[in-house]
Design a protein around this motif. Structure first.
Motif, PDB file in Angstrom:
ATOM      1  N   VAL A   5      31.607  40.641  44.521  1.00  0.00           N
ATOM      2  CA  VAL A   5      31.771  39.211  44.255  1.00  0.00           C
ATOM      3  C   VAL A   5      30.470  38.618  43.736  1.00  0.00           C
ATOM      4  N   ALA A   6      29.356  38.996  44.349  1.00  0.00           N
ATOM      5  CA  ALA A   6      28.052  38.480  43.914  1.00  0.00           C
ATOM      6  C   ALA A   6      27.727  38.904  42.479  1.00  0.00           C
ATOM      7  N   SER A   7      28.148  40.097  42.108  1.00  0.00           N
ATOM      8  CA  SER A   7      27.850  40.595  40.760  1.00  0.00           C
ATOM      9  C   SER A   7      28.751  39.964  39.698  1.00  0.00           C
ATOM     10  N   GLY A   8      29.946  39.534  40.106  1.00  0.00           N
ATOM     11  CA  GLY A   8      30.886  38.971  39.142  1.00  0.00           C
ATOM     12  C   GLY A   8      31.571  40.008  38.280  1.00  0.00           C
ATOM     13  N   LYS A   9      31.426  41.289  38.655  1.00  0.00           N
ATOM     14  CA  LYS A   9      32.075  42.381  37.932  1.00  0.00           C
ATOM     15  C   LYS A   9      33.122  42.983  38.855  1.00  0.00           C
ATOM     16  N   TYR A  10      34.354  43.117  38.355  1.00  0.00           N
ATOM     17  CA  TYR A  10      35.469  43.505  39.209  1.00  0.00           C
ATOM     18  C   TYR A  10      36.242  44.697  38.658  1.00  0.00           C
ATOM     19  N   PRO A  11      35.646  45.890  38.712  1.00  0.00           N
ATOM     20  CA  PRO A  11      36.396  47.061  38.264  1.00  0.00           C
ATOM     21  C   PRO A  11      37.564  47.310  39.229  1.00  0.00           C
ATOM     22  N   PRO A  12      38.659  47.856  38.747  1.00  0.00           N
ATOM     23  CA  PRO A  12      39.842  48.027  39.592  1.00  0.00           C
ATOM     24  C   PRO A  12      39.732  49.190  40.580  1.00  0.00           C
ATOM     25  N   ASP A  13      38.937  49.029  41.642  1.00  0.00           N
ATOM     26  CA  ASP A  13      38.717  50.127  42.585  1.00  0.00           C
ATOM     27  C   ASP A  13      39.955  50.468  43.412  1.00  0.00           C
ATOM     28  N   LEU A  14      40.762  49.493  43.755  1.00  0.00           N
ATOM     29  CA  LEU A  14      41.998  49.743  44.510  1.00  0.00           C
ATOM     30  C   LEU A  14      43.221  49.623  43.617  1.00  0.00           C
ATOM     31  N   GLY A  15      42.991  49.649  42.351  1.00  0.00           N
ATOM     32  CA  GLY A  15      44.062  49.454  41.385  1.00  0.00           C
ATOM     33  C   GLY A  15      43.977  48.048  40.828  1.00  0.00           C
ATOM     34  N   PRO A  16      44.329  47.894  39.573  1.00  0.00           N
ATOM     35  CA  PRO A  16      44.248  46.587  38.949  1.00  0.00           C
ATOM     36  C   PRO A  16      45.246  45.596  39.541  1.00  0.00           C
ATOM     37  N   LEU A  17      44.921  44.324  39.445  1.00  0.00           N
ATOM     38  CA  LEU A  17      45.789  43.276  39.977  1.00  0.00           C
ATOM     39  C   LEU A  17      47.207  43.378  39.434  1.00  0.00           C
ATOM     40  N   ARG A  18      47.339  43.739  38.155  1.00  0.00           N
ATOM     41  CA  ARG A  18      48.673  43.807  37.560  1.00  0.00           C
ATOM     42  C   ARG A  18      49.553  44.832  38.266  1.00  0.00           C
ATOM     43  N   VAL A  19      48.964  45.891  38.822  1.00  0.00           N
ATOM     44  CA  VAL A  19      49.711  46.891  39.576  1.00  0.00           C
ATOM     45  C   VAL A  19      49.954  46.400  41.004  1.00  0.00           C
ATOM     46  N   GLN A  20      48.931  45.825  41.620  1.00  0.00           N
ATOM     47  CA  GLN A  20      49.067  45.331  42.990  1.00  0.00           C
ATOM     48  C   GLN A  20      50.138  44.252  43.092  1.00  0.00           C
ATOM     49  N   VAL A  21      50.214  43.373  42.096  1.00  0.00           N
ATOM     50  CA  VAL A  21      51.203  42.302  42.136  1.00  0.00           C
ATOM     51  C   VAL A  21      52.619  42.876  42.013  1.00  0.00           C
ATOM     52  N   SER A  22      52.778  43.952  41.296  1.00  0.00           N
ATOM     53  CA  SER A  22      54.085  44.610  41.201  1.00  0.00           C
ATOM     54  C   SER A  22      54.519  45.147  42.550  1.00  0.00           C
ATOM     55  N   LEU A  23      53.575  45.701  43.286  1.00  0.00           N
ATOM     56  CA  LEU A  23      53.887  46.202  44.626  1.00  0.00           C
ATOM     57  C   LEU A  23      54.295  45.065  45.548  1.00  0.00           C
TER      58      LEU A  23
END
Length: 68
Positions: A5-23
């Protein structure tokens, strides 16, 4: 997560939001009661609509600072 959060960079470590929202959509279809999850999903939908569907979950921490 704090470093991300502090860095402002959000690589999809647990999967991208688009996949998580589908779940999350799948959980709703099988009748899982999820009032808070619906609120979180609304934030996820907002990030995706803003073009950030490839970011990780921690990117949602940016949203409370944004108005609208």
């Amino acid at each position: 997560m704090a470093k991300t959060v502090a860095s402002g960079k959000y690589p999809p470590d647990l999967g991208p939001l688009r996949v998580q929202v589908s779940l999350m959509n799948d959980r709703e279809s099988v009748g899982v009661e999820a009032v808070r999850m619906c609120q979180v999903k609304a934030l996820m939908d907002r990030q995706i609509a803003d073009g950030h569907g490839e970011r990780e979950f921690s990117s949602l921490f940016e949203l409370p600072a944004k108005k609208g």
